[in-house]
Design an enzyme around this catalytic site. Structure first.
Site, PDB file in Angstrom:
ATOM      1  N   ASP A  78       3.952 -19.867  23.215  1.00 19.86           N
ATOM      2  CA  ASP A  78       5.342 -19.922  23.618  1.00 19.86           C
ATOM      3  C   ASP A  78       6.167 -20.196  22.365  1.00 19.86           C
ATOM      4  O   ASP A  78       5.850 -21.115  21.620  1.00 19.86           O
ATOM      5  CB  ASP A  78       5.504 -21.078  24.617  1.00 19.86           C
ATOM      6  CG  ASP A  78       6.442 -20.743  25.749  1.00 19.86           C
ATOM      7  OD1 ASP A  78       7.582 -20.367  25.456  1.00 19.86           O
ATOM      8  OD2 ASP A  78       6.028 -20.882  26.911  1.00 19.86           O
ATOM      9  N   ASP A  81      11.084 -18.177  24.481  1.00 22.09           N
ATOM     10  CA  ASP A  81      11.787 -19.073  25.390  1.00 22.09           C
ATOM     11  C   ASP A  81      13.307 -19.040  25.214  1.00 22.09           C
ATOM     12  O   ASP A  81      13.805 -19.078  24.082  1.00 22.09           O
ATOM     13  CB  ASP A  81      11.284 -20.492  25.086  1.00 22.09           C
ATOM     14  CG  ASP A  81      11.832 -21.539  26.033  1.00 22.09           C
ATOM     15  OD1 ASP A  81      11.395 -21.544  27.187  1.00 22.09           O
ATOM     16  OD2 ASP A  81      12.681 -22.345  25.608  1.00 22.09           O
ATOM     17  N   GLU A  87      12.070 -14.354  27.460  1.00 26.12           N
ATOM     18  CA  GLU A  87      12.707 -14.970  28.633  1.00 26.12           C
ATOM     19  C   GLU A  87      14.198 -14.713  28.447  1.00 26.12           C
ATOM     20  O   GLU A  87      14.901 -15.473  27.796  1.00 26.12           O
ATOM     21  CB  GLU A  87      12.434 -16.478  28.701  1.00 26.12           C
ATOM     22  CG  GLU A  87      12.959 -17.070  29.998  1.00 26.12           C
ATOM     23  CD  GLU A  87      13.174 -18.569  29.959  1.00 26.12           C
ATOM     24  OE1 GLU A  87      13.162 -19.192  31.022  1.00 26.12           O
ATOM     25  OE2 GLU A  87      13.373 -19.143  28.869  1.00 26.12           O
ATOM     26  N   HIS A 107       6.205 -21.313  35.649  1.00 22.56           N
ATOM     27  CA  HIS A 107       6.251 -22.781  35.613  1.00 22.56           C
ATOM     28  C   HIS A 107       7.656 -23.328  35.863  1.00 22.56           C
ATOM     29  O   HIS A 107       7.828 -24.539  35.891  1.00 22.56           O
ATOM     30  CB  HIS A 107       5.758 -23.264  34.252  1.00 22.56           C
ATOM     31  CG  HIS A 107       6.692 -22.877  33.155  1.00 22.56           C
ATOM     32  ND1 HIS A 107       6.879 -21.562  32.781  1.00 22.56           N
ATOM     33  CD2 HIS A 107       7.526 -23.608  32.381  1.00 22.56           C
ATOM     34  CE1 HIS A 107       7.789 -21.516  31.826  1.00 22.56           C
ATOM     35  NE2 HIS A 107       8.204 -22.731  31.554  1.00 22.56           N
ATOM     36  N   ASP A 108       8.648 -22.448  35.980  1.00 22.19           N
ATOM     37  CA  ASP A 108      10.027 -22.891  36.229  1.00 22.19           C
ATOM     38  C   ASP A 108      10.475 -22.608  37.657  1.00 22.19           C
ATOM     39  O   ASP A 108      11.653 -22.784  37.978  1.00 22.19           O
ATOM     40  CB  ASP A 108      10.994 -22.150  35.296  1.00 22.19           C
ATOM     41  CG  ASP A 108      10.850 -22.589  33.854  1.00 22.19           C
ATOM     42  OD1 ASP A 108      10.458 -23.742  33.609  1.00 22.19           O
ATOM     43  OD2 ASP A 108      11.123 -21.752  32.965  1.00 22.19           O
TER      44      ASP A 108
HETATM   45  C1  GLC Z   1      12.723 -22.160  29.423  1.00 31.53           C
HETATM   46  C2  GLC Z   1      11.397 -22.745  29.857  1.00 31.53           C
HETATM   47  C3  GLC Z   1      11.666 -24.019  30.584  1.00 31.53           C
HETATM   48  C4  GLC Z   1      12.357 -24.968  29.643  1.00 31.53           C
HETATM   49  C5  GLC Z   1      13.584 -24.345  28.998  1.00 31.53           C
HETATM   50  C6  GLC Z   1      14.013 -25.108  27.802  1.00 31.53           C
HETATM   51  O1  GLC Z   1      13.525 -21.827  30.480  1.00 31.53           O
HETATM   52  O2  GLC Z   1      10.684 -21.813  30.607  1.00 31.53           O
HETATM   53  O3  GLC Z   1      10.499 -24.590  31.097  1.00 31.53           O
HETATM   54  O4  GLC Z   1      12.740 -26.115  30.329  1.00 31.53           O
HETATM   55  O5  GLC Z   1      13.361 -23.036  28.557  1.00 31.53           O
HETATM   56  O6  GLC Z   1      13.109 -24.926  26.752  1.00 31.53           O
END
Ligand code: GLC
Ligand code: CA
Length: 557
Positions: free
Chosen positions: A98, A200, A257, A329-330
């Site tokens: 990540d 991310d 993402e 995971h979110d």
């Molecule tokens: C992304 C991750 C999440 C995290 C956020 C800040 O959305 O998937 O889990 O809290 O970024 O890094």
């Protein structure tokens, strides 16, 4: 389109803290992942994305990194990571890490140095602003996890920006020195044989300058950061540079993402030579979200879900590849979100698997999804670890919901639903740990677990294995990976169907309800490739689908 090594792959996301604990401290770890590689190989997945396992104070479960060049001792050592990369390689699998570079941890050396000397070199790595005379935040932005996005830079008369948690200071991408540091780190990892990265929160790296306040959108007088992001232009310049200086040189896979504000820009992210190899399609997960907070969420219906998928597919078409998910995971568990609670069963879970898996793009499976893991029946807010859920609970209370209502409303979307330990068997702690798990195990592990499913040909696990194998099938793989997608019978209620057209013609069809539905095929039936039920009721071109039946058929082209 130039063929790439990753086009036909299936990816699997591992949330390391909850995957498998090898040493009984209640926390999953890298040696634990290595122990389970054969399990993953047997399932058939080839790209493994590991959520952050770098040194971190875990203010946001590792998405707050204090050293980009190491592994957190809770998860293992750098040598363990190197061994994981090598062991995965032996099984023809690659590892993605990540890449979290919108922000680091406030415990990162850069931030510590910025506190010592805000006007020095490392001050320039962050967004620092002199405090306003009256002590108010520099702008009125609300951080994603609640409250002001500005906090005092300890021991100074500056404030720093954090779009997320206050322990996650935003990095200043306008600074070429920072960008060079990021690229150096990416290349360092890629040289270790990593397959690539999941990137991310990347849209946040470009801010609209000069930083300013926007119209407040809630009673707290703050505004969502997206008000600023809507105005920000030029993220592509950074991403293009990163791509050229890192991923492209290693032929690495990168999946962003990406929550783009301007949909028309999506092709720039995914086309050949675009910023990333792929981006996640979040249209299903974004559906129903309200500016007010999670408590105001609208449930998604099968018809909405279908529309979300088709619109996203249409935007990308054959320009590139989306990465398709039903959970991560979110998010809550996909089966708990997209299937009506009263209809949750093996068949409906299989149906959801088929419908998203056969879309054009790369399928990602989140750990436990292949077992049909469901949302956690949390009984109280005290059982919640996730910062985001805790904040949304307060938002709901402030909006006037009772404690009971607030709890119920945030549990639907809580990130902890997907973070409970992986369910390996029906024993104590689901076989995840011999110690005390860091987050409670879902009590349904007695029924839903890997041990029960792996040798059962009718299980969801075996069904996923079949779907994964089909993507690699010598006869059908080409069509599934590269074929176009054309929606069919779009107006039909609770029915989702689409053609995949390439060398072969496939029909993917699912009946999202308990009652039967019938359709008339537009061309002759040739073969059934996937069926979540025992039989198939068909007379010539007439097809009767049982409740929650899902099929992949080959038709006469
Ligand atoms: C992304 C991750 C999440 C995290 C956020 C800040 O959305 O998937 O889990 O809290 O970024 O890094
Ligand atoms: Ca451990």
């Amino acid at each position: 389109m130039t063929k790439k090594w990753w086009h036909g792959k299936t990816a699997y996301q591992i949330y390391p803290k909850s995957f498998y604990d090898s040493n009984g401290d209640g926390i999953g770890d890298i040696p634990g992942i290595i122990e389970k590689l054969d399990y993953l190989h047997d399932l058939g997945v080839d790209i493994l994305w590991i959520s952050p396992c770098y040194p971190s104070p875990l203010a946001d479960q590792g998405y707050d990194i204090s050293d980009y060049y190491n592994i957190d001792p809770r998860f293992g050592t750098l040598a363990d990571m190197e061994r994981l990369i090598a062991e995965a390689g032996k099984r023809d699998m690659v590892i993605l890490l990540d890449l979290v570079v919108n922000h680091c941890s406030d415990e990162h050396e850069w931030f510590q140095k910025a506190c010592e000397d805000p006007e020095g070199e490392y001050g320039g790595f962050f967004y620092l602003r002199k405090k306003n005379g009256d002590g108010t935040p520099y702008t009125n932005w609300r951080s994603y996890f609640g409250g002001s996005a500005w906090d005092e830079l300890p021991g100074t008369d500056y404030q720093y920006l954090h779009s997320f948690h206050k322990k996650q200071p935003d990095l200043n991408w306008e600074n070429p020195r920072l960008r060079e540091e990021v690229y150096k780190n990416i290349n360092w990892w890629l040289e270790k044989g990593l397959g690539g990265f999941r990137i991310d929160a990347i849209i946040n790296i470009k801010k609209a300058l000069p930083l300013r306040s926007y119209e407040p959108d809630r009673e707290d007088g703050l505004c969502s950061i997206s008000a600023m992001l809507k105005e920000a232009r030029g993220v592509g310049t950074f991403l293009q540079e990163m791509q050229e200086k890192t991923f492209r040189r290693h032929d690495a896979f990168s999946v962003g993402e990406v929550f783009v504000e301007r949909q028309e820009e999506i092709p720039d992210f995914v086309r050949e030579g675009g910023y990333f190899s792929s981006i996640f399609d979040f249209s299903g997960t974004l559906f129903g979200k309200s500016d007010k907070g999670w408590y105001d969420y609208t449930e998604i219906t099968p018809d909405d879900y279908k529309k979300c998928c088709f619109e996203a597919q249409d935007r990308v078409a054959d320009v590139g590849f989306l990465s398709n998910i039903i959970e991560n995971h979110d998010e809550p568990r996909g089966v708990s979100r997209y299937l009506p609670a009263q209809d949750l069963c093996l068949e409906s879970k299989k149906l959801l698997a088929v419908m998203y898996f056969m879309l054009r793009g790369l399928p990602f499976i989140y750990q436990g999804q292949e077992l049909g893991m469901e949302n956690m029946p949390f009984a109280s807010i005290d059982e919640i670890d996730d910062v985001s859920t805790l904040d949304e609970y307060q938002v709901a209370l402030r909006a006037g919901l009772s404690e009971e209502e607030a709890l119920r409303s945030v549990l639907r979307l809580s990130r902890d639903n997907a973070r409970t330990p992986m369910q390996w068997d029906d024993g104590e702690n689901a076989g995840f740990t011999t110690g005390k798990p860091w987050l409670r195990v879902n009590p349904n592990h007695t029924a839903i677990n890997a041990a029960a499913q792996r040798n059962d040909p009718d299980s969801l696990w075996s069904f996923y294995k079949e779907l994964i194998a089909l993507r690699k099938d010598p006869v059908y793989g080409e069509t599934i990976v590269y074929g176009s997608l054309e929606p069919v019978w779009e107006e039909r209620h609770n029915l989702m169907a689409y053609y995949r057209r390439g060398e072969r013609l496939l029909l993917v069809i699912g009946n999202f309800q308990k009652q039967e539905q019938s359709v008339t095929l537009s061309s002759d039936y040739k073969k059934t490739l996937i069926n979540n039920e025992k039989g198939l009721e068909r007379k010539g071109r007439g097809l009767v689908l049982k409740g929650y039946q899902a099929l992949v058929l080959e038709l006469e082209a």
